[in-house]
Structure formats: C-alpha cells, structure tokens
Design a protein around this motif. Structure first.
Motif, short mmCIF file in Angstrom:
data_model
loop_
_atom_site.label_atom_id
_atom_site.label_comp_id
_atom_site.label_asym_id
_atom_site.label_seq_id
_atom_site.Cartn_x
_atom_site.Cartn_y
_atom_site.Cartn_z
N THR A 737 0.80 -1.23 0.00
CA THR A 737 0.00 0.00 0.00
C THR A 737 0.84 1.28 0.00
OG1 THR A 737 -0.14 -0.03 2.43
CG2 THR A 737 -1.91 -1.11 1.20
N LEU A 738 2.11 1.18 0.35
CA LEU A 738 2.96 2.36 0.44
C LEU A 738 4.20 2.13 -0.41
CD1 LEU A 738 2.08 4.74 2.26
CD2 LEU A 738 3.96 4.13 3.79
N ASP A 739 4.34 2.89 -1.50
CA ASP A 739 5.49 2.70 -2.37
C ASP A 739 6.60 3.70 -2.02
OD1 ASP A 739 4.59 5.11 -3.39
OD2 ASP A 739 3.92 4.30 -5.30
N ALA A 740 7.67 3.65 -2.79
CA ALA A 740 8.85 4.47 -2.49
C ALA A 740 8.55 5.96 -2.58
CB ALA A 740 9.98 4.10 -3.44
N THR A 741 7.68 6.35 -3.51
CA THR A 741 7.35 7.77 -3.64
C THR A 741 6.60 8.28 -2.43
OG1 THR A 741 7.26 7.62 -6.06
CG2 THR A 741 6.09 9.46 -5.03
N ARG A 742 5.62 7.52 -1.95
CA ARG A 742 4.88 7.95 -0.75
C ARG A 742 5.81 8.04 0.45
NH1 ARG A 742 2.24 10.43 0.58
NH2 ARG A 742 0.66 9.59 1.97
N ILE A 743 6.73 7.10 0.58
CA ILE A 743 7.66 7.14 1.70
C ILE A 743 8.55 8.38 1.60
CG2 ILE A 743 9.68 5.99 2.71
CD1 ILE A 743 8.34 3.34 2.03
N ARG A 744 9.01 8.67 0.40
CA ARG A 744 9.88 9.83 0.23
C ARG A 744 9.13 11.13 0.50
NH1 ARG A 744 13.84 11.11 -4.99
NH2 ARG A 744 15.24 12.52 -3.82
N GLU A 745 7.86 11.19 0.11
CA GLU A 745 7.06 12.38 0.42
C GLU A 745 6.97 12.61 1.92
OE1 GLU A 745 3.76 12.60 -3.20
OE2 GLU A 745 3.43 11.27 -1.51
N LEU A 746 6.71 11.54 2.66
CA LEU A 746 6.57 11.66 4.11
C LEU A 746 7.88 12.03 4.78
CD1 LEU A 746 4.34 8.50 4.56
CD2 LEU A 746 3.61 10.82 5.06
N GLN A 747 8.99 11.57 4.24
CA GLN A 747 10.29 11.78 4.87
C GLN A 747 10.97 13.07 4.43
OE1 GLN A 747 11.72 7.20 5.81
NE2 GLN A 747 12.54 8.22 4.01
N GLU A 748 10.72 13.51 3.19
CA GLU A 748 11.49 14.62 2.65
C GLU A 748 10.64 15.78 2.14
OE1 GLU A 748 14.50 13.32 -0.18
OE2 GLU A 748 14.30 11.27 0.56
N GLY A 749 9.33 15.70 2.32
CA GLY A 749 8.45 16.73 1.74
C GLY A 749 8.55 18.09 2.41
N LEU A 750 9.09 18.14 3.64
CA LEU A 750 9.24 19.39 4.37
C LEU A 750 10.72 19.63 4.68
CD1 LEU A 750 6.28 19.04 6.91
CD2 LEU A 750 6.33 20.47 4.85
N PRO A 751 11.14 20.88 4.84
CA PRO A 751 12.55 21.15 5.16
C PRO A 751 12.93 20.50 6.48
CG PRO A 751 11.41 23.18 4.55
CD PRO A 751 10.36 22.12 4.70
N GLU A 752 14.12 19.92 6.53
CA GLU A 752 14.59 19.31 7.77
C GLU A 752 15.06 20.38 8.76
OE1 GLU A 752 18.24 16.41 9.15
OE2 GLU A 752 17.20 15.94 7.28
N ILE A 753 15.60 21.49 8.23
CA ILE A 753 16.12 22.55 9.09
C ILE A 753 15.46 23.88 8.73
CG2 ILE A 753 18.17 23.92 9.70
CD1 ILE A 753 19.83 21.40 9.33
#
Length: 854
Positions: A737-753
């Motif tokens: 149900t969760l592919d690589a794109t969805r995971i990347r959106e959740l992890q990198e969609g907002l600035p880390e700093i």
C-alpha cells in the motif's frame, strides 16, 4: 514501553500524587475574579520577552511563565505577529515558529482554498487548534494534494483568525492528547483573543510583489467596549482582497501549437501562481461579563467568508485524452451525435477521421466536421485548448459560550457549549463535461463539503494546597461531514461517453446522488490531571478516556516535569501517549483529481475512495482506526547573562498512522464496480488510492529558542534566534500500500532545518526590524526533484506620531530571492518553481501599513 503499560504507569502515578496531595493542608483558593488582574498583568508583559509572558496552554493550574512550564511553549505577542507585511495568520506564524510550515498550493484542488499547515513535521490534523482554550472546529476541506505529508489530512482553517483580534498566541510543542483529546499529537496552538474593554484601532495594509502582481489590500479594526463594571465586549473585523500572481513559463507543447499557427492558445497556456482571494471578510467577537457573585459569562463568535479562485492544468487541444483525442494526439476525437442520441454505435453521422500532422489537425477533414451538425469535436468550442479555473466560496461560523466561577470552598468550575461549521461550495469554469458534447456547460457547481461540530464541556479545578492542584472534566462532541449534491451536468454521463468522451466536469467531477450524503460521529471523554509544585520543581500527570461511536475507546496519559537547579538553569521533560481519530470525512469521502504524470508526460485522473469500498478492499482496504503515538521531550532552560535560551529534544513515535496509499491502476471490472458505488467519474479514472492505517513513523528533532536584550543598548533592542531541526522516518510499512514515492514524500516533503534570526530596535518614535530566515531543501514529488535551501531577508521601518498614528514600511524577502528553478518546467507543465516551496515562489513583497489607535 508499550502504549497500555505507559497508561497504567501514569495512572498509578496520578493516584499516588493525589494521595500525597490530600494529606497536605488545604488552603482557600483566591477568588477567580482575579482574571481581570491577570489581564492587566499580561498587558504589562506585552513588551517583554518570550520567556516572561504568562501562558495558560498545557496546564489547568494557575498561569505561569514559559520558562516555568513543563513543556516547550512559544508565546507570541500581538506585536510580534503584527510586524509583518502578511495579513494571513498562517504566513505570519511561519515567520515566527520554525517548526510551522505552510505553502501556497497553487494547483492542489481544495488545498488551494484552505491551505494545509504543518507543525513539527506532521500532518495538519495532528495539531490541535484552540481559541481561548476551547477546541476549534476543523475545516470541511480534505487535502487531497499536499506534497505527501498533508495528503488526506483534514485540519482547521487557521487563516480564518484575523491577527488584529489577537492578544497572544501560544504554541505548545508537545503531545497533549491526555489533556485535550484527539489531534494533539504534534502539539497545540491556542489563539487568545483580546479582552480590552476600551479603546479602538483602525489599520490599513497595502502591498505588492516586486514582479508587479499579487496586490493585497486589507482594512481591519478592533474596538473594546465596557460591559458592566468589569465585563467587556471586544469586536474585530478584517476585509481584504488579494490579486493572483503568475510565475509560469510557456509550456513546450503550447509553444509548439502557437508555432504551428494555433493563435487561440494563451501565453502562458497555464498559470502557476498564488490564487485570487476576493471578499475576504472576518468578523470576530469576544465577550465576558462578571456577575455580583464573581462568576463570569463568557464567549466568542465569528463569521468568516471568502472566495478563492485558482487554476488547473492546461488541456491540449490535440492530445487531451477523452476530450480532444483517444489515441494520444494521432487523430482528433470526433463524436457522432446521432449515435449519442439513439445509443447505437453504427457511425450514423459518417463523421470523417481528422488526422493531426505536425501539431495541426487536417484542415479539410476538420472543416467537414464543422460543417456537419451531427459531428462534434471540442475544437469547435475551445480551439486553443482550455485551462479550467477552480475554487470555492468559503463560509465559516462558530460560537462558544459558557459560565465559569468559583465556589465558596474554592472549587473552580467551567461549563461551556460550542458550535462550529465550515462550508466550501466549489465551482469550476472554463471546462466541459465532454460526454455532453455541444450541450455541455462551460461552468459547473460540483457541490460542497461541509463540516459541523458541536461540543459540551464541563471542567473543574481545585487547589488542594499551595503546592497541589487537581483538575477533572468531561466532554461530549459530535461532528458531521456532509457532501452536498452537485448540479446534474457536473456528474452526468452523457451520450458521448460510450464513444470515449469523459463524463462529469473535467478537472473536478461533481458529487452525484450516490456520492453525496452526511456522516456523523459522537464521542464522550473524561479526564483528570494533577500538578504538584515544590520550591524548585513542578510535576504533572494527566489521563484521559474517550469513547467513539465508530472505532471504540482509547485511554491516554502524560507525565511532565520542570526542575530548576538555580535562577540560571532548569531542565524539563515529558512522556505521553496520544491519539488522533479518523474523521467522518476521511472515512467516507470520494474525490477525483486530475494530476500530471511526469513519467507518462500526460494528465491522468486519480481518485481517492473510501477504504471500505469493495474496490479498496481488494488492495487491502480496511475500516480506519485511530492513530496512536508515544511522545517524548526533554529540554533545558538556561540564562547566560542577558541571554535566555531553551533547547528541547522531541521524539514522536506514531503507530497506525493514517494517510492515503500509493496509486493503484484500475481494471475494467473495478471501474464498473466504482460506477455501481456512485463514483460517476470512474469511467475516466486511471488510478485510485484510499486511506490506510498500516505504517509507522518516527519524527524527532530539536528546537532552540534564544532571546537577548542587552542593557548596553538601553533595553530597546531585542535579538531572537529560533531554530528547528525535524526528521521523519518511516519505520514500518506495508509495501502493498505504500510505495517508495509515498515514503519519500513523508520523509522529505518538508525542510529538515528551519531557523531565523531577528533584531527589533526602538529609538524614540522609530522602530526598525530585520530578520534573516533559512529554509532547508525539500522534495517535490510532482517535479520529482529535490530543491535546495534558501536564505531570505525581511526588514521594516516604523514611525509613530503622538502614540496614536503609526506608519510602517517594509518588505519580505527584500532581495527578491526565488527558489531554485524547475529544470523540467518547459517540457512539463510550466511551473518555473516548485509549488511546494516552503517560503513561497513569488519573490520580494513590499508593503505599507497605517495604524491609528483611539
């Protein structure tokens, strides 16, 4: 520690603390008519630093300063918020709270109408919003498109609150479900309204971008009126208009059409920019009346309305599937109107084939189609293609009222009731229902979303002694989500549908009778908390039980402490469990979005369907359950001479996290099944997704806040540094149900700093502000691109005459900094910059503000 064991441990701690506290001597509590004195004290504190302000969020004992609090709290005074050319409170907060993110969302369906805002890297509905300490209702909009992190969320519309109505904003950066209930996983934002009983303010703001567009004008006012000997009635209004912006480049396909001689194609064919906002009206009232016995009748209410209009993707007049072509632009899609009327596909009208050569339909064949009244192509209506305009009429109204007081024995009580509603009535124009052929309108009313909430609260608090306070209360809340029926043409399947023409309003299909409906849910809650204070320490424990109609019960607890070693150094921390209940809207809503598939190089129709749908169940769809979290924070508070610093680490482990899945391709049978379920636009769907609870995330990071007011500069200069580092990782997930794109959106969609450094200097009647902000890089899933971080500089100069009339001239992003350019803009959809940029893509904004205090 597991969720259940943590709850048990904290519950035992609560009982233990209570037994210890009841053995202490009980002193009479001061009469709570001291609220007026509190207000006076807060006014005196208004010019002081963040750390000296009194806060009420996160505790049911008497207010304390931010440094005495057991959890990290940002306290923003009205002056901090006003020192900005922005009029939208969400953008104002973005400048002041680095863990708070919001962006423009130019082509994002309903997210363009009500923009998603994120706190501490989580979804918009992971943050609880309060007004005067009372829960604010959520917006009707579900963010179907939000760069991954916000996808599928349904949070409150913070922009409905005008800054001129505020005296203080408190941002609690800690989980607080055990105190406030659902949604408080990322934190709590408490908007405190003005309580002045005299005086008035009028303000005019006007500004524009350096590019010459996006003109904004806003008129606002506030007046305080006495009500009885101690009461007040405080009224605020704001009215504004915002013009759209355009940061597009001409798409290669549109430029090719123009070069081939199609003069009907616009330049640019598609606009990427901030939406137009018209008739943005905000009316707010806050009141309090004190009776002779010291009890108080209080409340607040609002009426807010606006019209927001944005754009959609360009429909190429040669290639747009199911409107202009059925073979990728080899030939035009030509409809046989005789077959459409009789339902027999035998080519009765003998319509010619119209080949497209070098971007131009064969003129002879096209002329034959135009001359034959029984043949139809949308080249007749929109020869240059079309770009739909989409938006909504927003109406938000709410009222909260109650009575509170203190008994002779010192028991504080508060009984209140609240009602809130948010409605978005959608519209779309410059588009077609292709299956209706020449009978298609070009503007549609697709229907509406409406969210209603009503709640009843009873809260008590009692000072067991000078060092102990116990509180308890109950709540009943009911929320209803409604999908309103669209006009018939917006969802109709016309006679040309079986010839390959798309049904429903193109871009945003209307809600059919089977999709429309109303769903509600009720829940009961009971809570108790205890706070103890020693000479150098404060500790608190809380627990809350809730029972929901749809998914059952949940129990959450929290323990927090603050220990001051000396006047210069203290430490604090907390551990808590939390939850967020899925909304009725998330459980039942249908949606169809037209999105650009960068891999295929074309527009595709993607649908979001309920997880209970028969089609969703084939891909693992199940009834939704509540999200569950464990929150940890630990921090220090220290003073280095004239510098005050807080540094806090946070860790949020979120199980059964709720979000939309990856996209699944539809089979022909699944299309038929969705049509049977009422998704009338399913005939044109390529992919679908649904809500799921089957993954876990960990969000952790640091918040640093420092202030400095040097005596050497006469105490007239304030320096502040606020820094946030937040990182989210997907710990466990279901690869089905969760592919690589969805995971990347959740992890990198907002600035880390994120951080900003500001200086505010007062010199006689002058005031000067400078601010340097940094935004780290982020991932744009639609451009499939990581964009680099940027530095922005804001500045303003203010002058006040006779302490009444003031003028402020300033600029945001004064050096006109733009995000990194999209390398695929021309070959793609024309967006020169990422639409998800965390600081905007419009460049420098310059403004003037006039203010008069009566």
């Amino acid at each position: 520690m597991t969720h259940g064991r943590l709850n048990q441990a904290l519950l035992f701690a609560l009982v233990g603390f209570a037994l210890i506290s009841f053995s202490a001597p009980v002193l009479a509590q001061e009469e709570t008519s001291s609220k007026e004195q509190e207000n006076k004290e807060e006014k005196k504190e208004e010019e002081n630093t963040l750390y000296e302000a009194l806060v009420v969020t996160g505790s049911r004992a008497k207010p304390r300063s931010a440094t005495e609090s057991m959890v990290p709290i940002d306290v923003l005074q009205v002056g901090d918020i006003a020192n900005s050319g922005e009029t939208d409170i969400t953008n104002q907060l973005r400048n002041l709270v680095p863990s708070f993110n919001v962006n423009a969302q130019p082509i994002s369906d309903a997210a363009t109408v009500v923009r998603p805002a994120n706190l501490r890297g989580l979804a918009p509905d992971h943050t609880l919003v309060l007004v005067n300490g009372k829960r604010r209702h959520r917006a009707a909009v579900i963010y179907w498109l939000g760069n991954g992190v916000a996808d599928g969320a349904q949070g409150p519309d913070i922009s409905a609150i005008p800054s001129i109505a505020l005296r203080q904003v408190e941002v609690l950066r800690d989980g607080a479900s055990a105190q406030y209930g659902s949604d408080a996983i990322a934190g709590v934002m408490n908007f405190m309204l003005k309580e002045d009983r005299e005086g008035a303010t009028l303000e005019v703001r006007n500004g524009s971008y350096q590019e010459g567009d996006g003109d904004t004008i806003t008129f606002s006012g506030n007046v305080g009126l006495p009500w009885g000997e101690l009461g007040f009635l405080n009224l605020s209004f704001e009215y504004g208009q915002t013009d759209p912006t355009n940061r597009s480049v001409q798409r290669d396909d549109a430029a090719g059409l123009i070069a081939a001689g199609n003069t009907a194609v616009a330049n640019p064919a598609q606009i990427w920019g901030s939406p137009e906002i018209e008739d943005d009206l905000k009316l707010w009232a806050n009141w309090g009346y004190t009776f002779d016995n010291g009890s108080k009748f209080y409340g607040h209410a609002n009426y807010v309305s606006k019209t927001v209009t944005g754009g959609f993707y360009f429909r190429n007049p040669n290639t747009r599937s199911a409107v202009y072509s059925a073979d990728g632009g080899q030939t035009l899609l030509v409809g046989d109107l005789i077959d459409a009327r009789d339902g027999v596909l035998d080519g009765s009208a003998d319509c010619p084939t119209v080949p497209i050569v070098n971007g131009v339909p064969d003129p002879t064949a096209l002329a034959e189609v135009f001359a034959n009244p029984d043949c139809w192509t949308f080249q007749e209506l929109f020869p240059g293609g079309f770009t739909p305009s989409f938006g909504g009429d927003v109406v938000d109204n709410a009222i909260n009222t109650g009575i509170r007081g203190t008994t002779e024995d010192g028991l504080y009580w508060d009984a209140s009731v609240s009602y809130g509603a948010n409605e978005v009535d959608f519209f779309i124009f410059n588009t077609v229902n292709a299956s209706l052929g020449p009978d298609s309108p070009t503007s549609f009313d697709p229907g509406l979303y409406k969210q209603e909430e009503i709640s009843f609260n009873f809260d008590t608090s009692y000072a067991l002694s000078e060092r102990a306070n116990i509180a308890a209360g109950a709540e009943y809340r009911e929320e209803t989500f409604e999908i309103g029926l669209g006009q018939a043409e917006s969802y109709a399947i016309g006679g040309l549908a079986n010839q390959g023409f798309s049904a429903a309003s193109n871009g945003f299909p209307g809600f059919s009778p089977l999709a429309a409906g109303s769903w509600d849910r009720g829940n009961f809650a009971f809570y108790a908390d205890l706070e103890l204070t020693g000479e150098k320490w404060t500790a608190g424990v809380a627990t809350r039980f809730e029972d929901f109609d749809d998914f059952g019960t949940t129990m959450n607890s929290k323990f927090a402490f603050n220990y001051r070693f000396n006047e210069a150094f203290a430490t604090r921390g907390s551990v808590s469990s939390g939850f967020r209940a899925p909304t009725p809207g998330q459980s039942n809503a249908f949606n169809v979005s037209t999105e650009f598939d960068i891999a295929a190089g074309e527009l595709v129709n993607n649908g979001t369907i309920p997880s209970s749908s028969a089609v969703a169940r084939l891909r693992g769809g199940e009834p939704l359950v509540a999200e569950k979290s464990i929150n940890y924070t630990v921090g220090t508070i220290f003073k280095l001479g004239e510098i005050n610093v807080t540094l806090d680490y946070f860790n949020i482990e979120l199980k059964d996290r709720l979000a939309v899945t990856q996209l699944f391709a539809l089979t022909p049978q699944e299309v038929e099944d969705l049509l049977a379920e009422g998704v009338t636009s399913a005939a044109n769907l390529q992919n679908f997704r649904f809500f799921t609870n089957d993954f876990e995330t960990k969000t952790e990071g640091f918040d640093l806040v420092a202030t400095y007011r040097p005596e050497a500069l006469g105490g007239d200069t304030d320096f502040s540094l606020v820094f946030n580092q937040t990182e989210t990782s997907v710990e466990e997930f279901n690869p089905d149900t969760l592919d690589a794109t969805r995971i990347r959106e959740l992890q990198e969609g907002l600035p880390e700093i994120r951080w900003n450094l500001a200086a505010n200097h007062r010199m006689g009647n002058f005031r000067v502000l400078g601010r340097l902000s940094y935004f780290d890089d982020w991932f744009d899933s639609e451009d499939v691109q990581v964009y680099g971080g940027e530095y922005l500089v804001d500045a303003e100069l203010a002058y006040t005459w006779d302490e009444r009339l003031g003028i402020t001239i300033g600029g945001q992003n004064i050096f006109d900094t733009f995000p990194e350019e999209n390398p695929g803009a021309r070959s793609g959809v024309g967006n020169l910059y990422s639409q998800f940029t965390p600081f905007g893509f419009n460049g420098g904004f310059y403004y003037v503000r006039l203010r008069y205090d009566f």
